[in-house]
Design a protein around this motif. Structure first.
Motif, mmCIF file in Angstrom:
data_model
loop_
_atom_site.group_PDB
_atom_site.id
_atom_site.type_symbol
_atom_site.label_atom_id
_atom_site.label_comp_id
_atom_site.label_asym_id
_atom_site.label_seq_id
_atom_site.Cartn_x
_atom_site.Cartn_y
_atom_site.Cartn_z
ATOM 1 N N ASP A 1 9.866 42.593 35.887
ATOM 2 C CA ASP A 1 8.667 41.929 36.381
ATOM 3 C C ASP A 1 8.468 40.658 35.580
ATOM 4 O OD1 ASP A 1 6.049 42.117 38.001
ATOM 5 O OD2 ASP A 1 5.345 41.806 35.951
ATOM 6 N N TYR A 2 8.300 39.552 36.262
ATOM 7 C CA TYR A 2 8.143 38.260 35.604
ATOM 8 C C TYR A 2 6.823 37.605 35.993
ATOM 9 C CZ TYR A 2 13.183 38.468 34.642
ATOM 10 O OH TYR A 2 14.431 38.836 34.199
ATOM 11 N N ALA A 3 6.258 36.885 35.054
ATOM 12 C CA ALA A 3 5.121 36.040 35.387
ATOM 13 C C ALA A 3 5.586 34.957 36.354
ATOM 14 C CB ALA A 3 4.556 35.401 34.116
ATOM 15 N N ASP A 4 4.721 34.581 37.273
ATOM 16 C CA ASP A 4 5.092 33.560 38.261
ATOM 17 C C ASP A 4 5.550 32.266 37.582
ATOM 18 O OD1 ASP A 4 2.525 34.433 40.723
ATOM 19 O OD2 ASP A 4 4.538 35.244 40.373
ATOM 20 N N SER A 5 4.938 31.957 36.462
ATOM 21 C CA SER A 5 5.221 30.693 35.790
ATOM 22 C C SER A 5 6.623 30.621 35.186
ATOM 23 C CB SER A 5 4.188 30.441 34.692
ATOM 24 O OG SER A 5 4.212 31.488 33.743
ATOM 25 N N VAL A 6 7.297 31.766 35.047
ATOM 26 C CA VAL A 6 8.632 31.759 34.422
ATOM 27 C C VAL A 6 9.732 32.229 35.366
ATOM 28 C CG1 VAL A 6 7.524 32.199 32.198
ATOM 29 C CG2 VAL A 6 8.594 34.102 33.433
ATOM 30 N N LYS A 7 9.381 32.645 36.569
ATOM 31 C CA LYS A 7 10.386 33.124 37.520
ATOM 32 C C LYS A 7 11.434 32.045 37.775
ATOM 33 C CE LYS A 7 7.639 36.573 40.006
ATOM 34 N NZ LYS A 7 6.938 36.913 41.274
ATOM 35 N N GLY A 8 12.683 32.465 37.744
ATOM 36 C CA GLY A 8 13.772 31.534 37.961
ATOM 37 C C GLY A 8 14.213 30.791 36.711
ATOM 38 N N ARG A 9 13.446 30.904 35.636
ATOM 39 C CA ARG A 9 13.796 30.217 34.393
ATOM 40 C C ARG A 9 14.081 31.190 33.250
ATOM 41 N NH1 ARG A 9 10.141 27.187 31.865
ATOM 42 N NH2 ARG A 9 8.330 28.336 32.648
ATOM 43 N N ARG B 1 -3.469 36.736 25.485
ATOM 44 C CA ARG B 1 -2.074 37.162 25.534
ATOM 45 C C ARG B 1 -1.733 37.523 26.972
ATOM 46 N NH1 ARG B 1 0.115 41.088 20.856
ATOM 47 N NH2 ARG B 1 -1.003 39.466 19.712
ATOM 48 N N GLU B 2 -0.563 37.054 27.419
ATOM 49 C CA GLU B 2 -0.171 37.300 28.807
ATOM 50 C C GLU B 2 1.230 37.872 28.878
ATOM 51 O OE1 GLU B 2 -0.001 33.680 31.054
ATOM 52 O OE2 GLU B 2 1.415 32.705 29.699
ATOM 53 N N SER B 3 1.465 38.642 29.907
ATOM 54 C CA SER B 3 2.784 39.199 30.141
ATOM 55 C C SER B 3 3.731 38.114 30.616
ATOM 56 C CB SER B 3 2.681 40.313 31.182
ATOM 57 O OG SER B 3 3.955 40.754 31.557
ATOM 58 N N VAL B 4 4.912 38.088 30.072
ATOM 59 C CA VAL B 4 5.928 37.110 30.468
ATOM 60 C C VAL B 4 7.035 37.777 31.275
ATOM 61 C CG1 VAL B 4 7.654 35.476 29.631
ATOM 62 C CG2 VAL B 4 5.468 35.699 28.435
ATOM 63 N N ALA B 5 7.636 38.808 30.707
ATOM 64 C CA ALA B 5 8.744 39.489 31.368
ATOM 65 C C ALA B 5 8.800 40.920 30.857
ATOM 66 C CB ALA B 5 10.065 38.781 31.086
ATOM 67 N N LEU B 6 8.932 41.850 31.800
ATOM 68 C CA LEU B 6 8.943 43.262 31.439
ATOM 69 C C LEU B 6 10.078 43.983 32.143
ATOM 70 C CD1 LEU B 6 5.129 44.037 31.858
ATOM 71 C CD2 LEU B 6 6.319 43.565 29.714
ATOM 72 N N ILE B 7 10.599 45.018 31.482
ATOM 73 C CA ILE B 7 11.502 45.986 32.101
ATOM 74 C C ILE B 7 10.705 47.281 32.197
ATOM 75 C CG2 ILE B 7 13.627 47.289 31.923
ATOM 76 C CD1 ILE B 7 14.793 45.003 30.288
#
Length: 116
Positions: free
Chosen positions: A58-66, A45-51
């Motif tokens: 905070d966003y995972a690098d793989s989803v930044k901008g998307r 399990r990995e973090s995707v996006a957090l407030i």
């Protein structure tokens, strides 16, 4: 006790969009952390996006901008807007809330499948 209920998952073609929602049964406006994790088959399990705290995201690098995370305190709901989806985004997405250092809650998960 807080219950988290996710919705909005489904099957989408590459390049498409989805919006996930996580509705909490109680007040989460003062949570230390709230957001989204995901787990693909065979992966951790990995973090995707957090407030975090007052509003830092905070966003995972793989989803930044998307992907974009947001919240509606009046509705005790957290959202994840996902655009330009890729097959590698396929996973079960889990809502997470850390109310205090000791009180942490997970939703049941919602499947997101990106495939043509």
């Amino acid at each position: 006790q807080v219950q988290l209920v996710e919705s909005g998952g489904g099957l989408v073609q590459p390049g498409g969009s989805l919006r996930l929602s996580c509705a909490a049964s109680g007040n989460i406006s003062t949570a230390y952390v709230m957001g989204w994790y995901r787990q693909a088959p065979g992966n951790q399990r990995e973090s995707v996006a957090l407030i975090i705290g007052g509003g830092t995201t905070d966003y995972a690098d793989s989803v930044k901008g998307r992907f974009t995370i947001s919240r509606d305190n009046a509705k005790n709901t957290v959202y994840l807007q996902m655009t330009s989806l890729k097959p590698e985004d396929t996973a079960v997405y889990y809502c997470y809330v850390k109310l205090t250092p000791r009180l942490r809650y997970w939703g049941q998960g919602t499947q997101v499948t990106v495939s043509s």
